[in-house]
Scaffold this motif. Sequence first.
Motif: not given
Length: 68
Positions: A26-30, A46-48, A55-59
């Motif tokens: 889970l990535a979060v935008l503040d 959107a970039q993430a 690529t299946l690469k997550s933050p």
Amino acid sequence: MNAKHDLATPLPGAQRMARAFPKGRLAVLDAVDHWLYRKCQSPLPAQAIDTYLRTLKSPPPGTTYPNP
């Protein structure tokens, strides 16, 4: 991807969903935003999402993007 203060989909629900999947991240935008892909003031969500879909690469775990 979830906004920290999203009233439509609160962060605790996104956190539970991420924990429900063994490889969930889970990535979060503040921010308060809800439409993080199309209408967000920051380009970072959107970039993430695009990077993951290509690529299946997550933050990294615990990623929080600042509000622009």
